[in-house]
Design an enzyme around this catalytic site. Structure first.
Site, PDB file in Angstrom:
ATOM      1  N   LYS A 160       2.832  -1.642  11.393  1.00 27.66           N
ATOM      2  CA  LYS A 160       3.460  -2.755  10.670  1.00 27.66           C
ATOM      3  C   LYS A 160       4.061  -2.315   9.340  1.00 27.66           C
ATOM      4  O   LYS A 160       5.181  -2.676   9.010  1.00 27.66           O
ATOM      5  CB  LYS A 160       2.444  -3.871  10.369  1.00 27.66           C
ATOM      6  CG  LYS A 160       1.813  -4.506  11.575  1.00 27.66           C
ATOM      7  CD  LYS A 160       1.010  -5.741  11.187  1.00 27.66           C
ATOM      8  CE  LYS A 160      -0.145  -5.486  10.228  1.00 27.66           C
ATOM      9  NZ  LYS A 160      -1.245  -4.713  10.824  1.00 27.66           N
TER      10      LYS A 160
ATOM     11  N   ARG B 195      -3.624 -13.675   8.736  1.00 33.34           N
ATOM     12  CA  ARG B 195      -4.600 -12.973   9.572  1.00 33.34           C
ATOM     13  C   ARG B 195      -5.647 -13.910  10.151  1.00 33.34           C
ATOM     14  O   ARG B 195      -6.512 -13.467  10.905  1.00 33.34           O
ATOM     15  CB  ARG B 195      -5.322 -11.915   8.732  1.00 33.34           C
ATOM     16  CG  ARG B 195      -4.782 -10.496   8.905  1.00 33.34           C
ATOM     17  CD  ARG B 195      -5.499  -9.656   7.885  1.00 33.34           C
ATOM     18  NE  ARG B 195      -5.657  -8.276   8.224  1.00 33.34           N
ATOM     19  CZ  ARG B 195      -4.940  -7.290   7.686  1.00 33.34           C
ATOM     20  NH1 ARG B 195      -3.954  -7.541   6.871  1.00 33.34           N
ATOM     21  NH2 ARG B 195      -5.225  -6.041   7.976  1.00 33.34           N
TER      22      ARG B 195
ATOM     23  N   ARG C 233      -4.720   8.673  10.166  1.00 31.48           N
ATOM     24  CA  ARG C 233      -4.340   8.171   8.851  1.00 31.48           C
ATOM     25  C   ARG C 233      -5.453   8.426   7.833  1.00 31.48           C
ATOM     26  O   ARG C 233      -5.199   8.724   6.673  1.00 31.48           O
ATOM     27  CB  ARG C 233      -4.043   6.669   8.945  1.00 31.48           C
ATOM     28  CG  ARG C 233      -3.439   6.099   7.675  1.00 31.48           C
ATOM     29  CD  ARG C 233      -2.856   4.726   7.911  1.00 31.48           C
ATOM     30  NE  ARG C 233      -3.870   3.690   7.961  1.00 31.48           N
ATOM     31  CZ  ARG C 233      -3.617   2.410   8.202  1.00 31.48           C
ATOM     32  NH1 ARG C 233      -2.390   2.008   8.456  1.00 31.48           N
ATOM     33  NH2 ARG C 233      -4.591   1.520   8.214  1.00 31.48           N
TER      34      ARG C 233
ATOM     35  N   ARG D 295      -7.615   6.762   3.190  1.00 27.79           N
ATOM     36  CA  ARG D 295      -7.932   5.369   2.870  1.00 27.79           C
ATOM     37  C   ARG D 295      -9.416   5.111   3.094  1.00 27.79           C
ATOM     38  O   ARG D 295      -9.968   5.478   4.122  1.00 27.79           O
ATOM     39  CB  ARG D 295      -7.095   4.431   3.740  1.00 27.79           C
ATOM     40  CG  ARG D 295      -5.881   3.922   3.019  1.00 27.79           C
ATOM     41  CD  ARG D 295      -5.021   3.062   3.899  1.00 27.79           C
ATOM     42  NE  ARG D 295      -5.691   1.836   4.362  1.00 27.79           N
ATOM     43  CZ  ARG D 295      -5.034   0.820   4.890  1.00 27.79           C
ATOM     44  NH1 ARG D 295      -3.729   0.864   5.016  1.00 27.79           N
ATOM     45  NH2 ARG D 295      -5.681  -0.251   5.294  1.00 27.79           N
TER      46      ARG D 295
ATOM     47  N   ARG E 110     -12.784  -3.355  11.586  1.00 26.44           N
ATOM     48  CA  ARG E 110     -11.467  -3.970  11.383  1.00 26.44           C
ATOM     49  C   ARG E 110     -10.845  -4.396  12.719  1.00 26.44           C
ATOM     50  O   ARG E 110     -10.187  -5.425  12.798  1.00 26.44           O
ATOM     51  CB  ARG E 110     -10.543  -2.993  10.641  1.00 26.44           C
ATOM     52  CG  ARG E 110     -11.001  -2.781   9.200  1.00 26.44           C
ATOM     53  CD  ARG E 110     -10.256  -1.642   8.540  1.00 26.44           C
ATOM     54  NE  ARG E 110      -8.888  -2.001   8.262  1.00 26.44           N
ATOM     55  CZ  ARG E 110      -7.872  -1.143   8.282  1.00 26.44           C
ATOM     56  NH1 ARG E 110      -8.078   0.111   8.592  1.00 26.44           N
ATOM     57  NH2 ARG E 110      -6.669  -1.550   8.005  1.00 26.44           N
TER      58      ARG E 110
HETATM   59  P1  AMP Z   1      -4.007  -3.793   5.608  1.00 28.00           P
HETATM   60  O1  AMP Z   1      -3.451  -2.706   4.781  1.00 28.00           O
HETATM   61  O2  AMP Z   1      -2.987  -4.876   5.932  1.00 28.00           O
HETATM   62  O3  AMP Z   1      -4.721  -3.317   6.845  1.00 28.00           O
HETATM   63  O4  AMP Z   1      -5.106  -4.542   4.718  1.00 28.00           O
HETATM   64  C1  AMP Z   1      -6.246  -3.854   4.218  1.00 28.00           C
HETATM   65  C2  AMP Z   1      -7.376  -4.831   3.975  1.00 28.00           C
HETATM   66  O5  AMP Z   1      -6.969  -5.829   3.006  1.00 28.00           O
HETATM   67  C3  AMP Z   1      -7.816  -5.642   5.186  1.00 28.00           C
HETATM   68  O6  AMP Z   1      -8.716  -4.940   6.017  1.00 28.00           O
HETATM   69  C4  AMP Z   1      -8.472  -6.848   4.517  1.00 28.00           C
HETATM   70  O7  AMP Z   1      -9.751  -6.532   4.003  1.00 28.00           O
HETATM   71  C5  AMP Z   1      -7.544  -7.093   3.329  1.00 28.00           C
HETATM   72  N1  AMP Z   1      -6.452  -8.020   3.700  1.00 28.00           N
HETATM   73  C6  AMP Z   1      -5.131  -7.723   3.790  1.00 28.00           C
HETATM   74  N2  AMP Z   1      -4.432  -8.803   4.183  1.00 28.00           N
HETATM   75  C7  AMP Z   1      -5.329  -9.781   4.359  1.00 28.00           C
HETATM   76  C8  AMP Z   1      -5.243 -11.137   4.793  1.00 28.00           C
HETATM   77  N3  AMP Z   1      -4.072 -11.689   5.133  1.00 28.00           N
HETATM   78  N4  AMP Z   1      -6.392 -11.853   4.849  1.00 28.00           N
HETATM   79  C9  AMP Z   1      -7.578 -11.330   4.499  1.00 28.00           C
HETATM   80  N5  AMP Z   1      -7.737 -10.061   4.113  1.00 28.00           N
HETATM   81  C10 AMP Z   1      -6.633  -9.298   4.038  1.00 28.00           C
END
Ligand code: AMP
Length: 193
Positions: free
Chosen positions: A14, A89, A128, A134, A145
């Site tokens: 994404k 989400r 990654r 990360r 996740r």
């Molecule tokens: P990502 O980089 O999009 O995978 O986001 C990393 C982390 O940020 C996720 O595993 C969540 O803990 C938090 N996060 C990001 N976007 C959201 C969302 N829309 N709702 C809740 N937590 C989020």
């Protein structure tokens, strides 16, 4: 205004594809994950509040999300399009987003999902972890996740299918091949809108 949600499991590509879409179509890219990582890095009150939840692979609470999204949109109110990466989400977030959009006389234009099978996702996330380091890409957190995605995020597929806005494309292939497929889907929308 074109409001595009890019949808998919963690590791589906994404972020990478959103950046390319934002450049090509001059959309503002709103990545909630990036916003949180920046807040954590800068040790802001919000960053301190969400760090533990994010490091463990759980979701940040819904109440915080819509505020963050609305602010990010306000910060760039001259934009002629937004790409939402990592949001919504949960069903609650999707409903909050619809209400917020309605208030601004806007709506979600299209939900574009990157379809990648579970094995490939795990391989990509582990890779990654090695490359970017990360904190939330360890094997244990990756499993959490993916579980969170399955339980809380995948119900959004039906939510947007029912609205006639959901289009899925194959997320496995070359970066450019996947991007070409995305453009093939997005272009006609922009010609009409
Ligand atoms: P990502 O980089 O999009 O995978 O986001 C990393 C982390 O940020 C996720 O595993 C969540 O803990 C938090 N996060 C990001 N976007 C959201 C969302 N829309 N709702 C809740 N937590 C989020």
């Amino acid at each position: 205004m074109f409001n595009l949600i890019i949808f998919g499991a963690p590791g589906s590509g994404k972020g990478t594809q959103s950046a390319k879409i934002a450049t090509k179509y001059h959309f503002t890219h709103i990545s909630t994950g990036d916003i949180f990582r920046k807040e954590i890095k800068n040790q802001t009150p919000l960053g301190k509040r969400v760090k533990e939840v994010i490091d463990s692979g759980h979701l940040v609470s819904d109440e915080l999300l819509i505020e963050i999204i609305e602010k990010a949109m306000d910060d760039d109110d001259n934009s002629h399009g937004f790409i939402f990466d990592g949001f919504p989400r949960t069903l609650r977030q999707a409903r909050d987003m619809d209400v917020m959009m309605h208030r601004h006389k806007e709506c979600v234009s299209l939900v574009l999902a990157l379809d990648v099978d579970r094995q490939e996702i795990i391989a990509r996330l582990l890779n990654r972890a090695k490359e970017q380091g990360r904190v939330d890409d360890t094997e244990e957190v990756i499993c959490k996740r993916l579980e969170v995605y399955q339980n809380q995020t995948s119900p959004l597929i039906d939510y947007y299918k029912n609205q006639g806005k959901f289009i899925s494309i194959n997320g496995v292939g070359t970066l450019e091949g996947i991007f070409a497929e995305i453009c093939r889907v997005v272009d006609p929308y922009l010609a009409v809108n």
